[in-house]
Design an enzyme around this catalytic site. Structure first.
Site, PDB file in Angstrom:
ATOM      1  CG  ASP A  95      -2.104   0.647   0.967  1.00 37.00           C
ATOM      2  OD1 ASP A  95      -2.071   1.843  -0.080  1.00 37.00           O
ATOM      3  OD2 ASP A  95      -2.800   0.760   1.838  1.00 37.00           O
TER       4      ASP A  95
HETATM    5  C1  BGC Z   1      -4.712   3.376   0.278  1.00 36.64           C
HETATM    6  C2  BGC Z   1      -4.849   1.906  -1.761  1.00 36.64           C
HETATM    7  C3  BGC Z   1      -4.597   3.231  -2.035  1.00 36.64           C
HETATM    8  C4  BGC Z   1      -3.647   3.990  -2.551  1.00 36.64           C
HETATM    9  C5  BGC Z   1      -2.699   4.502  -3.925  1.00 36.64           C
HETATM   10  C6  BGC Z   1      -3.472   3.765   0.083  1.00 36.64           C
HETATM   11  O1  BGC Z   1      -3.691   5.295   0.890  1.00 36.64           O
HETATM   12  O2  BGC Z   1      -5.029   2.629   1.505  1.00 36.64           O
HETATM   13  O3  BGC Z   1      -6.231   1.525  -0.967  1.00 36.64           O
HETATM   14  O4  BGC Z   1      -5.195   2.287  -3.580  1.00 36.64           O
HETATM   15  O5  BGC Z   1      -3.279   4.938  -0.998  1.00 36.64           O
HETATM   16  O6  BGC Z   1      -3.613   5.885  -4.222  1.00 36.64           O
END
Ligand code: BGC
Length: 770
Positions: A236
């Site tokens: 993530d």
């Molecule tokens: C989120 C993800 C997301 C990623 C990219 C993170 O803060 O938890 O779900 O895909 O950001 O934007």
């Protein structure tokens, strides 16, 4: 002559250490590095999951400006799609997402999110499907297939146990092995094994003290070795703390990139001999395969009109008709007067906030669409309350808004009141503190109901809201969730009966927040959250505690009625598959769709505490008035298993199970018993095993009984085991304690031999798994 390289030939040997390290982190916020010399293309990604969040490239080294985004279709978020119980629909929505992705050069959509809704308070529940792993897996899996069949990669997220936003980047979810396997990993497991996602996104949190990005057990032992995952694991965004440890644990790609800083850490570790280069090479080969996989399909066009229509069709399936006393709905579009009340009718909420926020291509409001559909019925509107950030016009106070709405309600035949959560209350990044509707809305509701009891309440919310006790006073209630950009049209169609509602709750609506099974251990403290309710999550926990709820899991009414009959449960010849057949009849006067839900419970004599019922399958059927059809729900024998911590595997216990079929988890219409042959035990026995464990064991039990018989003289009177009270006392003792009694029929020196005989009978552990 130039030498042709086999496309599957390893790439790592042709790359420098620097090139290899660079491949394992992003080149920018949403793009990976290309290596032209080795034909490795870059991979462009986008959030996800219910529409593309298309950042505008700033042209600055691949960096992006997250504040602005190119419009894309905003389909119903997972909270709504979950209530459709319609994998085929989720599959089509994902196909459309893939078409938009391809049209914009996006190779991977960062979704679906399949985390379990452990608490109604999770601020990101709108991005997840359900409190049940099977339902999450069916919908999430359909999205994975829909994306990947169109050549676009899915990133199944957030792996794993990311069930809260509070302290999400540090918190350790402390979960016993059984709930971890049965609830929190289960949907991931089903999708990885069956739908084969090309990538998985590891979550920010830790599980049992080990942060996910460095969690070898989850990223490698379970995900790859046990389940056979063959894609890449990406982090993530910002979840990696120690890049070298992460790589070693099985995390292939750090996102976003760090401008080369952590790539150098990898290079240094290899140079110093702290990191075996083969670990890096393995990640490189996976990443190369991934980059080629997702870059296989190019181009294509997305039809914005058609996608808006599909977003509307999807939204038609999601609202849940919670109650409809006296058949107030559907409204007659040709006559009468309708008071449409509530700012949310004019300014709808249709998605949550955070990384999944899409800039829609257009937006339908319920108010406009109701006016459009009314064909003689008079539609009046009063805002009734102001949404935060949108203050009432200078010349009107909040009281004025209420009075206006009340006046309109009392002079209309029916009032349709739109209530819901303000956008500020739910977002990625924080959890909610309560589940109540805003006080101003509740005050308005009370006044409107007093003025005109013919009230339809339509809710817009991503996380559940409390409907008690006011739902008692309201004859008709629709849970409209957040429905995406075309949701306004769907609600209007349902209110006027153009569409017959068929959504079913994918999560329980509790009477009070305190009733939620996770209540006392959410969101944890001092960096840890203990999942104390174990497997008793959602309806499993409400049912086990016999707790009254506002509306149960699986509930949802229709403008017609359905009868269920002729339940049949048939085990196929090899015993691995069960066919559950139900005949559904539309007994009302409108066409409608019913979702038949199949639950199992038991066996009665289970060795572990099991939830009273667990969803094992479902199927939907659309029927004309008077029409009957058979619905077949396929279950596998493995679905009846629990996860045995002692055996380290799923285990089907022998015994009598109850198979139930119904219209909700608390509207079981039919049930049948099923006798199942259990798995052979994989547990070894020894002197510490209790007498009960020995007696229960298919090999150990008869062996021991034989010893008991042999030790007793011919014609002896009743023994200790024949007295029920003594027997009960003895069975809980380890066999070695019993053997130490001088009068014991088994001697301490016989225990080793008995244990060896049991061990020799155990099945080969390599033959485990689904
Ligand atoms: C989120 C993800 C997301 C990623 C990219 C993170 O803060 O938890 O779900 O895909 O950001 O934007």
């Amino acid at each position: 002559m130039t030498q042709q390289r086999h496309p599957d030939a390893p790439v790592a040997p042709r790359l420098t250490l620097t090139e290899k390290a660079a491949l394992t982190s992003g080149a920018g916020d949403f793009v990976t590095s290309a290596v032209d010399s080795a034909d490795v293309p870059a991979v462009t990604m986008s959030d996800g999951p219910h529409g593309l969040r298309l950042p505008k490239e700033t042209g600055d080294g691949g960096q992006v400006d997250l504040r602005s985004a190119t419009p894309a279709t905003c389909f119903p978020p997972a909270v709504a799609l979950g209530s459709s119980w319609d994998p085929e629909l989720a599959h089509r929505v994902a196909g459309a997402l893939a078409a938009e992705a391809r049209a914009h050069g996006v190779r991977v959509v960062l979704g679906p999110g399949i985390n379990i809704k452990r608490s109604p308070l999770c601020g990101r529940n709108f991005e997840y499907f359900s409190e049940d792993p099977l339902l999450s897996a069916e919908l999430g899996g359909a999205m994975v297939r829909g994306l990947q069949e169109a050549g676009v990669g899915a990133a199944l997220k957030h792996f794993a146990a990311n069930n809260q936003e509070t302290d999400r980047m540090r918190v350790s979810a402390d979960i016993d092995e059984r709930p971890l396997r049965e609830i929190y990993l289960r949907a991931f497991e089903r999708i990885v094994r069956r739908d084969r996602p090309w990538s998985v996104m590891s979550s920010y949190n830790a599980v049992n003290g080990v942060t996910l990005s460095e969690n070898t057990r989850l990223l490698t032992d379970i995900l790859r070795t046990e389940w056979g995952f063959d894609g890449i694991v990406m982090s993530d965004w910002g979840a990696v703390r120690n890049r070298v440890a992460a790589l070693r644990a099985g995390l292939d790609l750090q996102m976003p990139g760090t401008g080369g800083r952590t790539d150098r850490e990898i290079e240094d570790a290899v140079t110093r001999g702290d990191l075996d280069e083969s670990v890096l090479d393995l990640a490189v080969e996976r990443l190369v395969r991934f980059a080629r996989r997702v870059n296989g399909a190019t181009g294509g066009e997305a039809d914005a009109d058609e996608h808006h229509r599909l977003a509307g069709e999807a939204a038609d399936r999601c609202p849940v008709l919670l109650k409809n006393d006296g058949g107030l709905l559907p409204l007659d579009p040709t006559s009468g007067s309708v008071a449409v009340l509530g700012e949310l009718a004019r300014t709808p909420r249709y998605q949550g906030a955070g990384s999944s926020q899409v800039t829609p291509t257009r937006l339908d409001t319920p108010l406009d669409r109701l006016r459009e559909l009314a064909d003689g019925a008079r539609i009046g509107f009063a805002a009734g309350y102001a949404l935060p950030g949108a203050l009432p016009p200078q010349d009107r106070t909040e009281d004025d808004l209420v009075e206006e709405a009340v006046r309109l309600a009392s002079s209309s035949d029916v009032a349709v009141l739109f209530l819901g959560l303000p956008a500020e209350e739910e977002s990625e990044g924080f959890d909610r503190a309560h589940i109540d509707l805003p006080a101003a809305q509740l005050r308005l509701l009370e006044r409107v109901v007093a003025a005109n009891p013919r009230v339809v309440v339509v809710l817009s919310n991503g996380g559940v809201v409390r409907t008690a006790p006011w739902h008692e006073a309201v004859p008709t209630l629709i849970e409209g969730w957040l429905l995406g950009q075309a949701g306004g049209g769907a609600l209007a169609r349902i209110l006027f009966g153009v569409v017959n509602p068929s959504g079913k709750l994918a999560e329980t609506l509790p009477l009070r927040l305190q009733d939620a099974p996770s209540h006392l251990s959410f969101p944890g403290e001092e960096g840890r959250v203990r999942y104390g309710e174990g497997v008793f999550v959602g309806y499993r926990g409400y049912d086990a505690r016999d707790c009254e709820v506002a509306f149960p899991f699986g509930h949802g009414l229709s403008y017609t009625t359905f009868a269920h009959s002729a339940l049949r449960v048939e085990q196929r010849a090899d015993g691995a598959v069960l066919d559950v057949t139900v005949t559904v009849t539309n007994t009302g006067s409108r066409a409608g769709r019913e979702v038949v839900q199949v639950y199992s419970s038991g066996p009665a004599e289970s060795e572990v505490t099991r939830p009273p019922r667990e969803l094992r399958g479902f199927a939907s059927v659309s029927l004309a008035p008077g029409e009957s059809r058979e619905v077949v729900v396929e279950l596998t024998r493995d679905d009846l298993a629990y996860y045995s911590e002692r055996e380290g595997a799923r285990r089907v216990e022998g015994g009598v199970y109850r198979i139930e079929a119904g219209s909700s988890s608390r509207d079981i219409r039919q049930s049948s018993e099923l006798t199942v042959q259990g798995d052979p035990s994989r547990v070894a026995l020894d002197g510490r095993s209790t007498l009960a464990e020995w007696l229960r064991h298919p090999v150990g039990g008869p062996l021991l009984m034989e010893r008991f018989r042999r030790a007793r003289p011919e014609g002896a009177g009743p023994g200790a085991m024949d007295d029920p009270a003594v027997r009960r006392f003895l069975v809980g003792m380890p066999l070695e304690v019993i053997a130490a009694f001088p009068q014991s029929p088994v001697r301490p020196d016989a225990l080793g031999e008995l244990a060896d005989l049991v061990a020799a009978s155990l099945p080969d552990p390599s033959g485990q798994g689904e």
